[in-house]
Design a protein around this motif. Structure first.
Motif, PDB file in Angstrom:
ATOM      1  N   ILE A 230       0.920  -1.070   0.010  1.00  0.00           N
ATOM      2  CA  ILE A 230      -0.066  -0.105   0.235  1.00  0.00           C
ATOM      3  C   ILE A 230       0.866   1.308  -0.147  1.00  0.00           C
ATOM      4  CG2 ILE A 230      -1.814   1.254   1.289  1.00  0.00           C
ATOM      5  CD1 ILE A 230      -2.640  -1.535   2.483  1.00  0.00           C
ATOM      6  N   PRO A 231       0.792   2.025  -1.056  1.00  0.00           N
ATOM      7  CA  PRO A 231       1.577   3.212  -1.105  1.00  0.00           C
ATOM      8  C   PRO A 231       1.360   4.053   0.096  1.00  0.00           C
ATOM      9  CG  PRO A 231       0.131   2.979  -3.020  1.00  0.00           C
ATOM     10  CD  PRO A 231      -0.104   1.915  -2.083  1.00  0.00           C
ATOM     11  N   VAL A 232       2.671   4.564   0.838  1.00  0.00           N
ATOM     12  CA  VAL A 232       2.709   5.190   1.961  1.00  0.00           C
ATOM     13  C   VAL A 232       3.738   6.696   1.675  1.00  0.00           C
ATOM     14  CG1 VAL A 232       3.782   5.157   4.442  1.00  0.00           C
ATOM     15  CG2 VAL A 232       2.434   3.227   3.565  1.00  0.00           C
ATOM     16  N   PHE A 233       3.085   7.548   2.250  1.00  0.00           N
ATOM     17  CA  PHE A 233       4.047   8.879   2.342  1.00  0.00           C
ATOM     18  C   PHE A 233       4.100   9.423   4.169  1.00  0.00           C
ATOM     19  CE2 PHE A 233       1.990   8.695  -1.701  1.00  0.00           C
ATOM     20  CZ  PHE A 233       3.053   8.426  -2.421  1.00  0.00           C
ATOM     21  N   LYS A 234       5.244   9.823   4.294  1.00  0.00           N
ATOM     22  CA  LYS A 234       5.548  10.030   5.701  1.00  0.00           C
ATOM     23  C   LYS A 234       6.038  11.829   5.791  1.00  0.00           C
ATOM     24  CE  LYS A 234       8.712   9.205   9.275  1.00  0.00           C
ATOM     25  NZ  LYS A 234       8.810  10.324   9.602  1.00  0.00           N
ATOM     26  N   LEU A 235       5.206  12.242   6.518  1.00  0.00           N
ATOM     27  CA  LEU A 235       5.555  13.819   6.898  1.00  0.00           C
ATOM     28  C   LEU A 235       6.965  13.981   7.773  1.00  0.00           C
ATOM     29  CD1 LEU A 235       4.580  16.933   7.244  1.00  0.00           C
ATOM     30  CD2 LEU A 235       3.461  16.063   9.411  1.00  0.00           C
ATOM     31  N   LYS A 236       7.597  14.979   7.057  1.00  0.00           N
ATOM     32  CA  LYS A 236       9.275  14.999   7.688  1.00  0.00           C
ATOM     33  C   LYS A 236       8.829  16.057   8.762  1.00  0.00           C
ATOM     34  CE  LYS A 236      13.395  17.090   6.321  1.00  0.00           C
ATOM     35  NZ  LYS A 236      14.089  17.717   5.304  1.00  0.00           N
ATOM     36  N   SER A 237       9.678  15.453   9.859  1.00  0.00           N
ATOM     37  CA  SER A 237       9.653  16.275  11.071  1.00  0.00           C
ATOM     38  C   SER A 237      11.021  15.719  11.915  1.00  0.00           C
ATOM     39  CB  SER A 237       8.532  15.741  12.168  1.00  0.00           C
ATOM     40  OG  SER A 237       8.845  14.597  12.538  1.00  0.00           O
ATOM     41  N   ILE A 238      11.225  16.493  12.928  1.00  0.00           N
ATOM     42  CA  ILE A 238      12.404  16.088  13.701  1.00  0.00           C
ATOM     43  C   ILE A 238      12.108  15.283  14.742  1.00  0.00           C
ATOM     44  CG2 ILE A 238      13.526  18.584  13.566  1.00  0.00           C
ATOM     45  CD1 ILE A 238      12.448  19.250  16.156  1.00  0.00           C
ATOM     46  N   ILE A 239      11.041  14.440  14.754  1.00  0.00           N
ATOM     47  CA  ILE A 239      10.828  13.672  15.896  1.00  0.00           C
ATOM     48  C   ILE A 239      11.408  12.207  15.432  1.00  0.00           C
ATOM     49  CG2 ILE A 239       8.812  12.311  17.109  1.00  0.00           C
ATOM     50  CD1 ILE A 239       8.913  15.248  17.426  1.00  0.00           C
ATOM     51  N   PRO A 240      12.236  11.674  16.461  1.00  0.00           N
ATOM     52  CA  PRO A 240      12.742  10.542  16.175  1.00  0.00           C
ATOM     53  C   PRO A 240      11.671   9.434  15.633  1.00  0.00           C
ATOM     54  CG  PRO A 240      13.632  11.145  18.217  1.00  0.00           C
ATOM     55  CD  PRO A 240      12.563  11.919  17.729  1.00  0.00           C
ATOM     56  N   SER A 241      12.060   8.604  14.712  1.00  0.00           N
ATOM     57  CA  SER A 241      11.042   7.525  14.277  1.00  0.00           C
ATOM     58  C   SER A 241      11.730   6.359  13.233  1.00  0.00           C
ATOM     59  CB  SER A 241       9.896   7.923  13.689  1.00  0.00           C
ATOM     60  OG  SER A 241      10.206   8.722  12.495  1.00  0.00           O
ATOM     61  N   ASN A 242      11.035   5.385  13.084  1.00  0.00           N
ATOM     62  CA  ASN A 242      11.588   4.415  12.050  1.00  0.00           C
ATOM     63  C   ASN A 242      12.033   5.103  10.741  1.00  0.00           C
ATOM     64  OD1 ASN A 242      11.326   2.173  13.819  1.00  0.00           O
ATOM     65  ND2 ASN A 242       9.232   2.039  13.139  1.00  0.00           N
ATOM     66  N   GLU A 243      13.154   4.717  10.124  1.00  0.00           N
ATOM     67  CA  GLU A 243      13.579   5.188   8.885  1.00  0.00           C
ATOM     68  C   GLU A 243      12.615   5.135   7.738  1.00  0.00           C
ATOM     69  OE1 GLU A 243      17.700   5.411   7.833  1.00  0.00           O
ATOM     70  OE2 GLU A 243      18.287   5.435  10.017  1.00  0.00           O
ATOM     71  N   ILE A 244      12.440   5.788   6.790  1.00  0.00           N
ATOM     72  CA  ILE A 244      11.823   5.364   5.518  1.00  0.00           C
ATOM     73  C   ILE A 244      12.605   6.035   4.444  1.00  0.00           C
ATOM     74  CG2 ILE A 244      10.390   7.530   5.668  1.00  0.00           C
ATOM     75  CD1 ILE A 244       8.131   5.835   4.749  1.00  0.00           C
ATOM     76  N   ASP A 245      12.331   5.461   3.429  1.00  0.00           N
ATOM     77  CA  ASP A 245      13.039   5.730   2.034  1.00  0.00           C
ATOM     78  C   ASP A 245      12.950   7.312   1.972  1.00  0.00           C
ATOM     79  OD1 ASP A 245      14.470   4.533  -0.457  1.00  0.00           O
ATOM     80  OD2 ASP A 245      13.310   6.386  -1.209  1.00  0.00           O
ATOM     81  N   SER A 246      13.619   8.064   1.681  1.00  0.00           N
ATOM     82  CA  SER A 246      13.583   9.688   1.621  1.00  0.00           C
ATOM     83  C   SER A 246      12.643  10.221   0.602  1.00  0.00           C
ATOM     84  CB  SER A 246      14.930  10.141   1.268  1.00  0.00           C
ATOM     85  OG  SER A 246      15.543   9.856   0.056  1.00  0.00           O
ATOM     86  N   SER A 247      12.570   9.106  -0.648  1.00  0.00           N
ATOM     87  CA  SER A 247      11.566   9.506  -1.755  1.00  0.00           C
ATOM     88  C   SER A 247      10.307   9.441  -1.238  1.00  0.00           C
ATOM     89  CB  SER A 247      11.609   8.379  -2.873  1.00  0.00           C
ATOM     90  OG  SER A 247      11.394   7.432  -2.379  1.00  0.00           O
ATOM     91  N   LEU A 248       9.898   8.763  -0.080  1.00  0.00           N
ATOM     92  CA  LEU A 248       8.374   8.761   0.388  1.00  0.00           C
ATOM     93  C   LEU A 248       8.206   9.998   1.487  1.00  0.00           C
ATOM     94  CD1 LEU A 248       8.383   4.915   0.709  1.00  0.00           C
ATOM     95  CD2 LEU A 248       7.435   6.436  -1.145  1.00  0.00           C
ATOM     96  N   ILE A 249       9.272  10.573   1.756  1.00  0.00           N
ATOM     97  CA  ILE A 249       9.026  11.812   2.534  1.00  0.00           C
ATOM     98  C   ILE A 249       8.738  13.062   1.934  1.00  0.00           C
ATOM     99  CG2 ILE A 249      10.051  13.099   4.486  1.00  0.00           C
ATOM    100  CD1 ILE A 249      12.058  10.765   4.883  1.00  0.00           C
ATOM    101  N   PHE A 250       7.433  13.745   2.807  1.00  0.00           N
ATOM    102  CA  PHE A 250       7.079  15.035   2.199  1.00  0.00           C
ATOM    103  C   PHE A 250       7.255  16.178   3.311  1.00  0.00           C
ATOM    104  CE2 PHE A 250       3.457  13.232   4.164  1.00  0.00           C
ATOM    105  CZ  PHE A 250       2.678  14.248   4.330  1.00  0.00           C
TER     106      PHE A 250
END
Length: 167
Positions: A113-133
């Protein structure tokens, strides 16, 4: 169960285990005409509000319904959306998922399922940078190029990296 009951004591929770990949396949769940915003814990209320605002704008632009998945610790009254008309549907039928630090991002990605992650300074699991907005325009561009991402490959790559870190 305890977390859900803590904030919603009238809810009757049944523990049935974690979904396994063989039980949930891409063919089993057809994609419907909505996408899902997954909220984080209440301590991240500002990020949840930013995510909601971005997703509401995207919903109007794409003419897709917005499915909102509140965290068990969230209070719907803290957020500005029409409580009577928001949909609360199966996230696994979403066209795509938008989140922040929730582990649900990774749970759904493993089912392609396509996923996009909001960029923030909060530590979290890493995700491919191409999926961060970072903002609405950035997310809109990524969603319009949805078919250019191979989400299963990204998930496998991230899983392999996490496995190497833990060994």
């Amino acid at each position: 169960k305890n977390l859900i009951n803590k904030y919603h004591p009238k809810v009757n929770v049944h523990i049935c285990g974690k979904i396994n990949e063989p039980l949930l396949t891409k063919e089993k769940f057809s994609k419907e005409s909505y996408f899902t915003a997954i909220f984080d814990q209440q301590i991240f209320i500002d990020y949840n509000k930013k995510l909601l605002k971005t997703c509401q704008k995207l919903s109007k632009k794409l003419k897709l319904k917005l499915n909102i998945r509140l965290h068990p610790a969230n209070f719907a009254d803290d957020y500005s959306f029409d409580k009577d008309n928001y949909i609360n549907r199966d996230i696994y039928r979403s066209k795509f998922i938008v989140g922040h630090t929730s582990s649900m991002i990774f749970e759904v990605m493993r089912f392609d399922i396509p996923v996009f992650k909001l960029k923030s300074i909060i530590p979290s699991n890493e995700i491919d940078s191409s999926l961060i907005f970072e903002n609405y325009d950035d997310l809109l561009l990524k969603v319009k190029n949805l078919n250019s991402f191979d989400f299963m490959s990204v998930w496998r790559s991230m899983s392999a990296k996490r496995s190497n870190i833990s060994t």
